[in-house]
Enzyme design. Structure first.
Site, PDB file in Angstrom:
ATOM      1  N   LYS A   1       0.895  -1.266   0.129  1.00  0.00           N
ATOM      2  CA  LYS A   1       0.017   0.243   0.124  1.00  0.00           C
ATOM      3  C   LYS A   1       0.879   1.241   0.062  1.00  0.00           C
ATOM      4  CE  LYS A   1      -2.237  -1.178   3.885  1.00  0.00           C
ATOM      5  NZ  LYS A   1      -1.323  -2.397   4.059  1.00  0.00           N
TER       6      LYS A   1
ATOM      7  N   ARG B   1      -9.846   0.945   8.819  1.00  0.00           N
ATOM      8  CA  ARG B   1      -9.329  -0.427   8.899  1.00  0.00           C
ATOM      9  C   ARG B   1     -10.461  -1.312   9.790  1.00  0.00           C
ATOM     10  NH1 ARG B   1      -3.541   0.541   8.804  1.00  0.00           N
ATOM     11  NH2 ARG B   1      -2.224  -1.416   9.192  1.00  0.00           N
TER      12      ARG B   1
ATOM     13  N   ARG C   1      11.907  -5.811   4.875  1.00  0.00           N
ATOM     14  CA  ARG C   1      11.731  -4.324   4.468  1.00  0.00           C
ATOM     15  C   ARG C   1      12.363  -3.570   5.422  1.00  0.00           C
ATOM     16  NH1 ARG C   1       5.841  -1.692   5.331  1.00  0.00           N
ATOM     17  NH2 ARG C   1       6.036  -2.627   7.432  1.00  0.00           N
TER      18      ARG C   1
ATOM     19  N   ARG D   1      11.338  -1.466  10.981  1.00  0.00           N
ATOM     20  CA  ARG D   1      10.265  -1.044  12.017  1.00  0.00           C
ATOM     21  C   ARG D   1      10.065  -1.875  13.173  1.00  0.00           C
ATOM     22  NH1 ARG D   1       4.876   0.435   8.058  1.00  0.00           N
ATOM     23  NH2 ARG D   1       4.178  -0.822   9.522  1.00  0.00           N
TER      24      ARG D   1
ATOM     25  N   ARG E   1      -0.476  -8.988  13.057  1.00  0.00           N
ATOM     26  CA  ARG E   1      -1.144  -8.188  12.281  1.00  0.00           C
ATOM     27  C   ARG E   1      -1.856  -8.648  11.300  1.00  0.00           C
ATOM     28  NH1 ARG E   1       4.293  -5.337  10.638  1.00  0.00           N
ATOM     29  NH2 ARG E   1       2.872  -4.017   9.171  1.00  0.00           N
TER      30      ARG E   1
END
Ligand code: AP5
Length: 210
Positions: free
Chosen positions: A16, A89, A123, A156, A167
């Site tokens: 996203k 969400r 990431r 992160r 998540r």
């Protein structure tokens, strides 16, 4: 309001943020990422950031009331349209959004749990400009600086395997129901997030008629 009013749905790590950066640049939309806004609140140690941090670190959703209060005032700056990335969400957030603004399109970027885990564990993000990288295709493990601005790259706190799984669970339980919510309203379009980044971008542009 001139310009498109767009929502990106999708599990964590679906792409996203990666696509949002390209789409807003191409279409001149305001990028509203609730994840980025919250991380900024946490970094500045605001009252909201202090309340949100625990939820984020555990991979849980920040309570709806805090999120809706945070985002509500931002639409005034979106004269040329907006792209919502990470909001809504929950059904409660989607219902609140309906009271704030109509939408033109909701694009769901779909990705399997296995691929989400693979992408998020590799990431890296620039602490200064927010550019998003991945060790598997545009970084090597020795890279510590952002190619765009020279800022420090970091991992992160919520990109640890156990939190990523949590998540994804939260996405399936609380956010995936929005697929039916927006399909019923005739707004939903889906994109296969397994495709390469350029292909995903091209499909989104086609959906948005751009
Ligand atoms: P948020 O920051 O919104 O995180 P998220 O939804 O979990 O999404 P991510 O940012 O992890 O992934 P992404 O889909 O943007 O993927 P990316 O482009 O980086 O939220 C964080 C937390 O804040 C939440 O857990 C919650 O606590 C809180 N929060 C936020 N909004 C909230 C709300 N509305 N209500 C309540 N709580 C809220 O890509 C991932 C990786 O894949 C990158 O390395 C990238 O380089 C790579 N990649 C991207 N596209 C491709 C491709 N096509 N092929 C191969 N690799 C790719």
């Amino acid at each position: 309001m001139a310009g498109k009013r767009v929502v990106f749905l999708g599990p964590p790590g679906a792409g996203k943020g990666t696509q949002a950066k390209r789409v807003v640049e191409r279409l001149g939309l305001l990028h509203l990422s609730t994840g980025d806004l919250l991380r900024d609140e946490v970094a500045r140690k605001t009252a909201l950031g202090e309340r949100a941090k625990g939820y984020m670190d555990r991979g849980e959703l920040v309570p709806d009331a805090l999120i809706i209060d945070m985002i509500r005032g931002r639409f005034a700056q979106a004269k040329s349209g907006f792209l919502l990335d990470g909001f809504p969400r929950t059904v409660a957030q989607a219902e609140a959004l309906e009271q704030i603004t109509p939408l033109d399109a909701v694009v769901s970027i779909d990705l399997s749990r296995e691929e989400v885990v693979r992408r998020l564990t590799s990431r890296r993000v620039c602490r200064v400009c927010g550019a998003i990288y991945n060790l598997t295709f545009n970084l090597t493990s020795g890279d510590t600086k952002c190619a765009a601005c020279g800022g420090e790259l970091y991992q992160r706190d919520d990109d640890r395997p156990a939190v990523i799984e949590k998540r994804y669970d939260v996405y399936e339980k609380s956010t995936a129901p929005l697929i039916a919510f927006y399909r019923k309203r005739g707004l939903l379009r889906s994109v296969n997030g397994e495709l390469g980044s350029d292909r995903v971008f091209a499909e989104i542009m086609q959906i948005l008629g751009a």
